[in-house]
Design a protein around this motif. Sequence first.
Motif, short mmCIF file in Angstrom:
data_model
loop_
_atom_site.label_atom_id
_atom_site.label_comp_id
_atom_site.label_asym_id
_atom_site.label_seq_id
_atom_site.Cartn_x
_atom_site.Cartn_y
_atom_site.Cartn_z
N ILE A 28 -0.66 4.70 26.03
CA ILE A 28 -0.52 6.15 26.43
C ILE A 28 -1.24 6.72 27.34
O ILE A 28 -2.36 6.76 26.63
N PHE A 29 -0.93 7.62 27.87
CA PHE A 29 -1.08 8.23 28.64
C PHE A 29 -1.23 9.77 27.81
O PHE A 29 -2.28 10.75 28.50
N THR A 30 0.30 9.77 27.79
CA THR A 30 0.36 11.73 27.19
C THR A 30 1.57 11.67 25.81
O THR A 30 2.00 10.45 26.31
N ILE A 31 0.96 12.23 25.09
CA ILE A 31 2.26 12.49 24.27
C ILE A 31 3.20 13.88 24.21
O ILE A 31 2.35 15.23 24.26
N TYR A 32 4.00 14.41 24.65
CA TYR A 32 5.12 15.55 24.25
C TYR A 32 5.31 15.80 23.44
O TYR A 32 5.06 17.21 22.81
N ALA A 33 6.12 14.52 22.27
CA ALA A 33 6.05 15.36 21.20
C ALA A 33 6.00 14.17 20.18
O ALA A 33 5.81 13.06 19.97
N GLY A 55 1.40 23.28 20.93
CA GLY A 55 1.76 23.72 19.46
C GLY A 55 2.72 24.08 18.63
O GLY A 55 2.31 24.84 17.80
N ILE A 56 4.06 24.00 19.29
CA ILE A 56 5.47 24.53 18.73
C ILE A 56 5.48 23.74 18.11
O ILE A 56 5.50 22.19 17.94
N THR A 57 5.44 24.06 16.63
CA THR A 57 6.43 23.30 15.30
C THR A 57 7.97 23.79 15.12
O THR A 57 8.33 25.19 15.46
N ASN A 58 8.34 23.12 14.52
CA ASN A 58 9.84 23.04 13.83
C ASN A 58 9.90 22.55 12.34
O ASN A 58 9.63 21.23 12.61
N PHE A 67 6.64 21.59 3.53
CA PHE A 67 6.27 21.22 4.50
C PHE A 67 5.35 21.43 5.46
O PHE A 67 5.77 22.09 6.54
N THR A 68 4.08 20.80 6.11
CA THR A 68 3.42 21.07 7.09
C THR A 68 2.73 19.55 8.16
O THR A 68 2.60 19.02 7.56
N ILE A 69 3.91 19.35 9.09
CA ILE A 69 3.22 18.84 10.22
C ILE A 69 2.36 19.33 11.37
O ILE A 69 1.48 20.40 11.47
N SER A 70 1.36 17.91 11.25
CA SER A 70 0.14 18.38 12.25
C SER A 70 -0.06 17.11 12.99
O SER A 70 0.37 16.42 12.90
N ARG A 71 -1.15 17.57 13.90
CA ARG A 71 -1.11 16.25 14.42
C ARG A 71 -3.20 15.89 15.02
O ARG A 71 -3.43 17.44 15.20
N ASP A 72 -3.34 15.65 14.82
CA ASP A 72 -4.46 14.29 15.69
C ASP A 72 -4.87 14.09 16.94
O ASP A 72 -3.50 13.18 17.25
#
Length: 120
Positions: A28-33, A55-58, A67-72
């Motif tokens: 993995i180099f970068t994650i878009y979504a 930082g866009i969520t939908n 529901f809440t989506i989040s990422r580390d």
Amino acid sequence: QVQLVESGGGLVQPGGSLRLSCAASGSIFTIYAMRWYRQAPGKQRELVAASISGGITNYQDSVKGRFTISRDNSKNTVYLQMNSLKPEDTALYYCNVEGSGTGWIPFSSWGQGTQVTVSS
């Protein structure tokens, strides 16, 4: 290749909560979504929530406010906190991660699915 490992599904009573996790590993180099989908028996797979770079969520209308989506990003992990669960949330939940690997080679990987059952 990029592998996804999901966890956190289970059986919960209506009104309860669950937290799903999906960890990506590999080249993995970068994650878009990072997205969560679900598929109930006899129904098509549907998008539940998405986290897009910047930082866009939908969210699907039926889960907004619950529901809440989040990422580390440091762990290449996405979470889905599910509160006030309803029987109609019962489904197999899949995560999907899109990004670029070494050499800017694009990838779109899917998890194996984790079952969420909401029932009394």
